[in-house]
Design an enzyme around this catalytic site. Structure first.
Site, short mmCIF file in Angstrom:
data_model
loop_
_atom_site.label_atom_id
_atom_site.label_comp_id
_atom_site.label_asym_id
_atom_site.label_seq_id
_atom_site.Cartn_x
_atom_site.Cartn_y
_atom_site.Cartn_z
N CYS A 167 -6.14 5.12 2.61
CA CYS A 167 -5.77 3.88 1.77
C CYS A 167 -7.16 2.89 1.29
CB CYS A 167 -5.01 2.86 2.43
SG CYS A 167 -5.56 2.32 4.30
N GLN A 204 0.51 -1.11 -0.19
CA GLN A 204 -0.38 0.24 0.28
C GLN A 204 0.98 1.49 0.00
OE1 GLN A 204 -3.57 0.69 0.60
NE2 GLN A 204 -3.11 2.50 -0.19
N1 CP Z 1 -6.34 -0.28 1.31
C1 CP Z 1 -6.63 -1.61 1.39
O1 CP Z 1 -5.10 -2.72 1.14
O2 CP Z 1 -7.98 -2.09 1.04
P1 CP Z 1 -8.75 -3.47 1.69
O3 CP Z 1 -8.54 -4.13 2.65
O4 CP Z 1 -9.97 -3.56 0.19
O5 CP Z 1 -7.26 -4.24 0.23
N1 NVA Z 2 -4.64 -0.15 9.10
C1 NVA Z 2 -6.02 -0.49 8.18
C2 NVA Z 2 -5.31 -0.98 6.93
C3 NVA Z 2 -6.59 -1.33 6.00
C4 NVA Z 2 -6.74 -1.63 4.53
C5 NVA Z 2 -6.04 -2.45 9.18
O1 NVA Z 2 -5.74 -2.99 9.20
O2 NVA Z 2 -7.06 -2.49 8.56
#
Ligand code: CP
Ligand code: NVA
Length: 309
Positions: free
Chosen positions: A267, A138
């Site tokens: 993200c 990411q």
């Molecule tokens: N940003 C991200 O990793 O999204 P997902 O959890 O949908 O894969």
């Molecule tokens: N910090 C978040 C990111 C999700 C893509 C998690 O770990 O849930």
């Protein structure tokens, strides 16, 4: 073969090489449709096996498209349908089978140790698709998005993170060392990055500013990042934590403290940490950010398969 587990373990010059390759490949396929394969088909016939122990939309789809566009294919495993865990098959045996059938393994997991264990027993590359301590694919992709939009190296920009000290921030901190950019972190006092992370920053002679005031963190920012206050499987009192982050919400008023052309990145998925007005404004580049994961992950795959030219 190379693994892609944590940004801190990957040489800065390799990370830069991945970004350069992603830019070239993205430009070259502007006129191609989603499932059309890049002309050189560098991963023709290769199989990427993916496994998600936690939910995913973007990571799942972007790796699916990434390997397809390189000429290969992917298979997604559901952890509850394997013998690993409940059925008693060992991780070592599972890893050996994955290495026999597949050419690479992408894992999203709740256990950093599990990724390390897979690394030990797999004879194909392992990619971290999010773990409790990092989200490296990411963040590398986010560096790409920042440089694409700002049209300058990230080392010349002021980057701000406002939110929880979580896996995405850990990877952003690692990236700030590798790419040498200024990073301001805005978070409530009791949600600062862990001591071990701060020590590694000091060890790398890096200056990262931590503010317990969102406006101070946002001042003169070129880019403001945020993420969910409650991460996947976060075992906390949700209501209490969200209220502790109230003053760290990304509002229009907060963005006004940043530079005039400051962009907002997230993200996704999002929660109440960003107001809709900002999220849907033209400062917000979250859709471009999400799609770029395909392009950068293609070059990450090529790096892992040692096919990056
Ligand atoms: N940003 C991200 O990793 O999204 P997902 O959890 O949908 O894969
Ligand atoms: N910090 C978040 C990111 C999700 C893509 C998690 O770990 O849930």
């Amino acid at each position: 073969m190379k693994n892609f587990i944590n940004l801190e373990d990957i040489p800065a010059k390799d990370l830069r090489k991945i970004l350069i390759d992603a830019k070239k490949r993205k430009n070259r396929r502007r006129k191609l449709n989603t499932l059309q394969v890049d002309k050189d088909q560098p991963l023709k016939g290769k199989l990427l096996i993916q496994m998600f122990e936690k939910s995913s939309l973007r990571t799942r789809l972007s790796f699916y498209l990434a390997i397809k566009q390189l000429g290969g294919g992917t298979l997604t495993l559901r952890p509850n349908e394997l013998h690993l865990g409940v059925g008693g098959e060992t991780l070592e045996d599972t890893a050996k089978i994955l290495s026999t059938y597949g050419d690479g393994f992408m894992l999203r997991t709740d256990s950093d140790k599990k990724i390390q264990d897979f690394k030990e027993y797999l004879s194909v590359p392992v990619i971290n698709g999010l773990s409790p301590s990092s989200h490296p694919t990411q963040v590398l992709s986010d560096i790409f998005t920042v440089e694409e939009i700002k049209k300058k190296p990230i080392s010349k920009l002021n980057i701000t993170w406002i939110g929880d000290s979580n896996n995405v921030l850990n990877s952003l901190i690692a990236a700030s060392v590798k790419f040498n950019f200024r990073l301001n972190i805005g978070c409530p006092k009791n949600y600062s990055p862990k001591k071990s992370i701060l020590n590694s920053i000091m060890k790398n002679n890096k200056k990262i500013n931590i503010f317990n005031n969102a406006k101070a963190a946002a001042t003169r920012a070129d880019v403001i990042f945020s993420d969910k206050v409650i991460s996947l499987n976060d075992k906390v009192n949700t209501h209490k934590k969200i209220s502790q982050f109230k003053k760290f919400k990304i509002t229009q008023n907060l963005i006004d403290h940043a530079k005039k052309d400051c962009i907002f990145l997230h993200c996704l998925p999002r929660g109440p940490e960003v107001e809709e007005k900002v999220f849907f404004s033209n400062r917000s580049k979250v859709w471009q950010q999400a799609l770029n994961r395909v392009h950068v992950q293609k070059s990450i795959l090529l790096y892992c398969f040692e096919q990056l030219r």
